[in-house]
Structures are given as structure tokens and as C-alpha cells.
Design a protein around this motif. Sequence first.
Motif, PDB file in Angstrom:
ATOM      1  N   GLU A  88       0.823  -1.215   0.000  1.00 19.90           N
ATOM      2  CA  GLU A  88       0.000   0.000   0.000  1.00 19.90           C
ATOM      3  C   GLU A  88       0.851   1.255   0.000  1.00 19.90           C
ATOM      4  OE1 GLU A  88      -3.659   2.076   2.516  1.00 19.90           O
ATOM      5  OE2 GLU A  88      -2.973   0.051   3.014  1.00 19.90           O
ATOM      6  N   GLU A  89       1.840   1.318   0.881  1.00 21.20           N
ATOM      7  CA  GLU A  89       2.647   2.533   0.986  1.00 21.20           C
ATOM      8  C   GLU A  89       3.455   2.795  -0.275  1.00 21.20           C
ATOM      9  OE1 GLU A  89       6.109   4.569   3.809  1.00 21.20           O
ATOM     10  OE2 GLU A  89       5.036   2.785   4.511  1.00 21.20           O
ATOM     11  N   ASP A  93      -0.549  -1.429  -6.289  1.00 18.61           N
ATOM     12  CA  ASP A  93      -1.712  -1.513  -7.185  1.00 18.61           C
ATOM     13  C   ASP A  93      -1.614  -0.506  -8.324  1.00 18.61           C
ATOM     14  OD1 ASP A  93      -2.773  -3.557  -5.708  1.00 18.61           O
ATOM     15  OD2 ASP A  93      -4.227  -2.306  -4.632  1.00 18.61           O
ATOM     16  N   ASP A 137       1.825  10.698  -0.728  1.00 15.82           N
ATOM     17  CA  ASP A 137       0.494  10.463  -1.293  1.00 15.82           C
ATOM     18  C   ASP A 137       0.342  10.958  -2.729  1.00 15.82           C
ATOM     19  OD1 ASP A 137      -0.398   9.315   1.107  1.00 15.82           O
ATOM     20  OD2 ASP A 137      -0.827  11.300   1.947  1.00 15.82           O
TER      21      ASP A 137
END
Length: 218
Positions: A88-89, A93, A137
Motif C-alpha cells: 500500500e505505501e 496496485d 500520497d
Amino acid sequence: MGQRKFAVTPGFGVGGTVFSPKQLAAIGGMADRVVNVEMTGFKQLYVTAEEERLAEVQEELRAAGLQIHPAGFVTKSLIACQFCRGAEEAGLDVARALDLAIAGIAVPSPLRIGYAGCALGTSEPLLKDIAVVKMKDSYDLYVGGEPKGIKAELAKLLLTGLQAEQLIPAVTRLIAQFQEHGKRKESYRRFVQRFTLEKLREAAEDAAGDISSQAMQA
């Protein structure tokens, strides 16, 4: 009897690009049906097979979980880091989606696209033609890296602060610009110098902006 060369890759996950024992066994078990297996610098294998056995060989490799892509003057599979900060970090994906969007597109010369899940850049993204670096992000986009020769050069920052949904449109627009305006066998670095960063930035911003506008209207 003709022969055909194609690229094989397992894709990637946490840990990077990893061929499983089953996949290597599938390739090794084809010794009587393939002409040659070549390791490339793109984290792919090039497999050469006789034309009449091509469909059979590719079907078996796909059954072993391998991806099949064209060889030659195309965008290569995404050259990614090891995702050591976690799926995730590090944006696993997003990297997978980008890989599916860019691999195997015909271009004037082979195109290497790199991805790093953090600013450490362990996949050496700034030595690639197009580079994506995840920054917390958001994503930064670079172009024009060159790892070879006495004039090796780091890629230059093109856009910063892209959101995940803006990244693939921006990268695919850069590929489309190379398809349309690049010269046969022209390296991407030379194309960037000739076409200019300003024009490429405008095209990528336009693609990213289209997605942003659609999201706001939805």
C-alpha cells in the motif's frame, strides 16, 4: 521455417519481479520447442520459437502465470522497485495498473519506464526514459534519463504532485507523443531534447487535467 521472438515476464508484487520455480520449470521444459532464451536488461526474458510452435508455446507460458509481450521497438514492462515499504505505501496496485497500460506499445525505439515506491529510488528510475517516483500520497514524473555512454544523464522532473488517477493518463500521453513525433530509432532522451520539455509538460498536464476535470464533474 520462420522464427518469432517475444518477451516473457511474471509481472511483479512485493519483492519485485520474481520468476517462480513453476514458471522457470515451464520455460525449461520447452527446451525441445524453443530456439533460444535470452535475459534482457528490462527484467524480461526473450524467448525465440519456431512460427509453427508459437501459439502452443505462448499458451503454456500463460498457463504458468507468465505475461507475454512483443519484443523489439515497444514500451517494455514497467521496471519497478522491490516495494520494500509494503504494497500500500509503495503503491503496488498503481504500479500494476501502470504496467498493464504501458507494456507492449509500438514506439520509434524501445522505451523503458521505471517506477519507485519512494524517494530512495532503488530501481534507479531516473536512468529510465520515463520515470515515476511515489512521494508519500502523490507521484512525480520524470523524462529523458540515459544510463549508457559517456554522456549518461539523469531524467528531468516534468510534473510533480500527480494523484494516482492522473498518473496513467499522463504517462500514456507521453508515449503517444513519442509515437506521433519521434523519429525511427531516435532515443527518448534525444526526442525530449528535440521536442522540448515544455511541449511534453503541456501534453502530460492536459491529460492529467482532463481526468481531474472529469472527477470534479462526476
